[in-house]
Design a protein around this motif. Structure first.
Motif, PDB file in Angstrom:
ATOM      1  N   UNK A  21    -104.731  25.876  -9.573  1.00 25.80           N
ATOM      2  CA  UNK A  21    -106.180  25.746  -9.738  1.00 25.80           C
ATOM      3  C   UNK A  21    -106.884  27.072  -9.486  1.00 25.80           C
ATOM      4  N   UNK A  22    -106.627  27.678  -8.327  1.00 25.45           N
ATOM      5  CA  UNK A  22    -107.318  28.922  -8.013  1.00 25.45           C
ATOM      6  C   UNK A  22    -106.782  30.093  -8.842  1.00 25.45           C
ATOM      7  N   UNK A  23    -105.547  29.962  -9.349  1.00 29.48           N
ATOM      8  CA  UNK A  23    -104.982  31.007 -10.200  1.00 29.48           C
ATOM      9  C   UNK A  23    -105.689  31.146 -11.534  1.00 29.48           C
ATOM     10  N   UNK A  24    -106.558  30.183 -11.852  1.00 30.31           N
ATOM     11  CA  UNK A  24    -107.344  30.275 -13.086  1.00 30.31           C
ATOM     12  C   UNK A  24    -108.256  31.494 -13.085  1.00 30.31           C
ATOM     13  N   UNK A  25    -108.436  32.128 -11.926  1.00 31.82           N
ATOM     14  CA  UNK A  25    -109.272  33.333 -11.861  1.00 31.82           C
ATOM     15  C   UNK A  25    -108.712  34.431 -12.768  1.00 31.82           C
ATOM     16  N   UNK A  49    -118.403  40.439 -11.526  1.00 28.87           N
ATOM     17  CA  UNK A  49    -118.205  39.144 -10.862  1.00 28.87           C
ATOM     18  C   UNK A  49    -116.741  38.944 -10.483  1.00 28.87           C
ATOM     19  N   UNK A  50    -115.834  39.356 -11.370  1.00 28.65           N
ATOM     20  CA  UNK A  50    -114.400  39.251 -11.080  1.00 28.65           C
ATOM     21  C   UNK A  50    -114.021  40.166  -9.920  1.00 28.65           C
ATOM     22  N   UNK A  51    -114.550  41.384  -9.923  1.00 28.62           N
ATOM     23  CA  UNK A  51    -114.278  42.331  -8.843  1.00 28.62           C
ATOM     24  C   UNK A  51    -114.757  41.781  -7.506  1.00 28.62           C
ATOM     25  N   UNK A  52    -115.947  41.190  -7.510  1.00 23.49           N
ATOM     26  CA  UNK A  52    -116.488  40.595  -6.289  1.00 23.49           C
ATOM     27  C   UNK A  52    -115.597  39.457  -5.810  1.00 23.49           C
ATOM     28  N   UNK A  53    -115.129  38.630  -6.747  1.00 21.24           N
ATOM     29  CA  UNK A  53    -114.284  37.492  -6.390  1.00 21.24           C
ATOM     30  C   UNK A  53    -112.984  37.946  -5.738  1.00 21.24           C
ATOM     31  N   UNK A  54    -112.345  38.972  -6.307  1.00 22.62           N
ATOM     32  CA  UNK A  54    -111.092  39.472  -5.731  1.00 22.62           C
ATOM     33  C   UNK A  54    -111.339  40.098  -4.363  1.00 22.62           C
ATOM     34  N   UNK A  55    -112.464  40.809  -4.227  1.00 26.93           N
ATOM     35  CA  UNK A  55    -112.796  41.410  -2.929  1.00 26.93           C
ATOM     36  C   UNK A  55    -112.981  40.324  -1.869  1.00 26.93           C
ATOM     37  N   UNK A  56    -113.733  39.288  -2.202  1.00 25.82           N
ATOM     38  CA  UNK A  56    -113.969  38.219  -1.224  1.00 25.82           C
ATOM     39  C   UNK A  56    -112.717  37.376  -1.003  1.00 25.82           C
ATOM     40  N   UNK A  57    -111.831  37.321  -1.995  1.00 22.93           N
ATOM     41  CA  UNK A  57    -110.541  36.654  -1.789  1.00 22.93           C
ATOM     42  C   UNK A  57    -109.807  37.324  -0.630  1.00 22.93           C
ATOM     43  N   UNK A  58    -109.650  38.649  -0.731  1.00 21.74           N
ATOM     44  CA  UNK A  58    -108.918  39.359   0.302  1.00 21.74           C
ATOM     45  C   UNK A  58    -109.608  39.317   1.652  1.00 21.74           C
ATOM     46  N   UNK A  59    -110.922  39.496   1.678  1.00 22.26           N
ATOM     47  CA  UNK A  59    -111.635  39.536   2.952  1.00 22.26           C
ATOM     48  C   UNK A  59    -111.705  38.163   3.603  1.00 22.26           C
ATOM     49  N   UNK A  60    -111.909  37.112   2.811  1.00 22.75           N
ATOM     50  CA  UNK A  60    -111.974  35.762   3.396  1.00 22.75           C
ATOM     51  C   UNK A  60    -110.600  35.337   3.902  1.00 22.75           C
ATOM     52  N   UNK A  61    -109.531  35.785   3.222  1.00 20.82           N
ATOM     53  CA  UNK A  61    -108.178  35.490   3.716  1.00 20.82           C
ATOM     54  C   UNK A  61    -107.989  36.078   5.105  1.00 20.82           C
ATOM     55  N   UNK A  62    -108.544  37.271   5.318  1.00 20.13           N
ATOM     56  CA  UNK A  62    -108.432  37.905   6.636  1.00 20.13           C
ATOM     57  C   UNK A  62    -109.277  37.177   7.675  1.00 20.13           C
ATOM     58  N   UNK A  63    -110.520  36.869   7.330  1.00 23.81           N
ATOM     59  CA  UNK A  63    -111.431  36.273   8.308  1.00 23.81           C
ATOM     60  C   UNK A  63    -111.127  34.803   8.583  1.00 23.81           C
ATOM     61  N   UNK A 356    -103.762  40.700   3.467  1.00 25.04           N
ATOM     62  CA  UNK A 356    -104.379  40.570   2.153  1.00 25.04           C
ATOM     63  C   UNK A 356    -105.654  41.378   2.017  1.00 25.04           C
ATOM     64  N   UNK A 357    -106.108  42.032   3.109  1.00 24.95           N
ATOM     65  CA  UNK A 357    -107.200  42.998   2.943  1.00 24.95           C
ATOM     66  C   UNK A 357    -106.739  44.130   2.027  1.00 24.95           C
ATOM     67  N   UNK A 358    -105.426  44.347   1.957  1.00 27.27           N
ATOM     68  CA  UNK A 358    -104.892  45.334   1.012  1.00 27.27           C
ATOM     69  C   UNK A 358    -105.215  44.925  -0.419  1.00 27.27           C
ATOM     70  N   UNK A 359    -105.197  43.628  -0.693  1.00 28.29           N
ATOM     71  CA  UNK A 359    -105.539  43.109  -2.025  1.00 28.29           C
ATOM     72  C   UNK A 359    -107.007  43.351  -2.324  1.00 28.29           C
TER      73      UNK A 359
END
Length: 420
Positions: A21-25, A49-63, A356-359
């Protein structure tokens, strides 16, 4: 020994539901032309928008890594379903009103946070359910993320033609929410003390675990050299792969004269190798050892990036692209098992999130570097040499990490490890 009440293979299937589901990004590029046609938004505007999504993916994974560890995979996956589903539905609303900032907020921020939580929620659980095949288990789940675009791209393209872009987001948001909820409803950690029957000692029948290098909390892990070695390895592997993915079509057309239609086909096949590489490389890592697989990754990529500027054959160019993107996917899939080997499973989700902040950083810098170099030099060739130098640094770090692991197993240089 506690007896499991759930089937671990169905747990893996639940994780695949979430990651598909989330891989649809990765199918996001399907929406670029329709958004330009309907709203007049430029390609760069839509790409943000895609760049923002990937950035928040990595940061939210950390937080949210600690949240996942505390609340467990079920609650975390439910939260991910809500955020990701609402993010897509909100994106449809933003398109209807033509507000690009609402579009960024819904798809990039809200959807991105849902992506991050959903990405890490099942992984630490699968490592615990598959102590005998850590690589295979996490590879299956992360395969779903890599292969999600294979399903989402053609489906979304058909839906856009029939019901429009906004309604497509509404429908996909509802469908993905249902799939993720189904996955969340079944996924659960194994019972305390549960172990595989194959882990019994043949002589006395006692249960034994494969020895991890240590059992560290997330705070203890980030104080070790090997955490930052692994972070750099992931950052370079992701940057190199996502750089190629971001410009695969125009690069293929410019470098070896492939037509636009054929280049689009290459992008589709890259999705197969991205997904397939996640299972294949992660499974190999169960037998070869995680550190050895990463050595192979960087040696192969170093050779490939030095060769690519000189390539004139379309076939060889495609082969190298497919190999590199399989390594890109394989790095993601092997990472959770590698974390378990190096730091134990006590707070694997939190440590995974930190890494995943590396991502998040690579998802921004990789495409930016290749775009800048292409614009300033009017060629992709310098990009390959720059990334080859970065890959060489990651190869050196991997060698040092391998030595660090050997030293710790010999009883040297081990930092404080929690006993509980």
């Amino acid at each position: 020994m506690a007896r499991p009440k759930k089937n671990r293979w169905l747990i893996a299937l639940s994780a695949i539901f979430i990651h598909l589901s989330i891989g649809s990004v990765y199918a996001y590029s399907v929406f670029q032309t329709p958004l330009h046609t309907e709203l007049g938004w430029e390609s760069t505007t839509v790409t943000i928008a895609f760049t923002i999504a990937i950035f928040f993916l990595g940061m939210s994974a950390a937080f949210f890594g600690r949240f996942v560890e505390k609340k467990g995979p079920r609650v975390s996956a439910f939260l991910s379903a809500i955020l990701f589903g609402l993010g897509l539905i909100g994106t449809g609303l933003a398109i209807n009103v033509g507000n690009v900032y609402l579009f960024y907020l819904m798809y990039g921020v809200l959807g991105g946070i849902g992506l991050g939580i959903g990405y890490i929620a099942p992984v630490s659980t699968l490592v615990k359910w598959f102590p005998d095949r850590r690589g295979l288990a996490t590879g299956m789940a992360v395969f779903g993320f890599g292969a999600g675009s294979l399903i989402a791209s053609p489906v979304a393209a058909q839906l856009i033609e029939r019901i429009g872009t906004a309604n497509t987001f509404f429908l996909l948001g509802a469908v993905y929410f249902i799939l993720m909820v189904l996955g969340a409803a079944y996924i659960v950690r194994p019972p305390e003390g549960w172990m595989m029957s194959s882990q019994k000692d043949e002589e006395d029948g006692k249960l034994v675990k494969k020895a991890d290098l240590s059992q560290l909390t997330a705070n203890e892990a980030i104080k070790t050299k090997r955490f930052w070695m692994l972070w750099w390895m992931m950052f370079i592997n992701i940057s190199s792969g996502i750089m190629l993915i971001s410009v695969a079509s125009p690069m293929a057309q410019e470098k070896v004269g492939i037509s636009a239609i054929a280049a689009a086909g290459i992008v589709g096949v890259m999705g197969l190798f991205n997904g397939g590489g996640r299972i294949a490389w992660a499974s190999f890592s169960d037998y070869l050892g995680r550190e050895n697989v990463y050595l192979i990754f960087f040696i192969v990529q170093l050779i490939s990036f030095f060769i690519l500027p000189t390539i004139t054959s379309a076939l060889i160019f495609q082969i190298l692209m497919y190999v590199i993107v399989s390594i890109y996917g394989g790095g993601f899939a092997s990472l959770p098992a590698f974390i378990g080997d190096l730091f134990g499973t006590k707070q694997l989700g939190a440590i995974h999130g930190y890494l995943l902040t590396a991502w998040a950083l690579a998802g921004v810098l990789g495409p930016m570097i290749v775009s800048f170099i292409r614009t300033t030099t009017n060629s992709y060739d310098q990009t390959f040499y720059i990334f080859a130098a970065l890959i060489a640094s990651a190869l050196v770090v991997t060698i040092f990490l391998k030595r660090e692991i050997k030293a710790i197993r010999a009883g040297n240089n081990e930092p404080h490890a929690s006993a509980t």
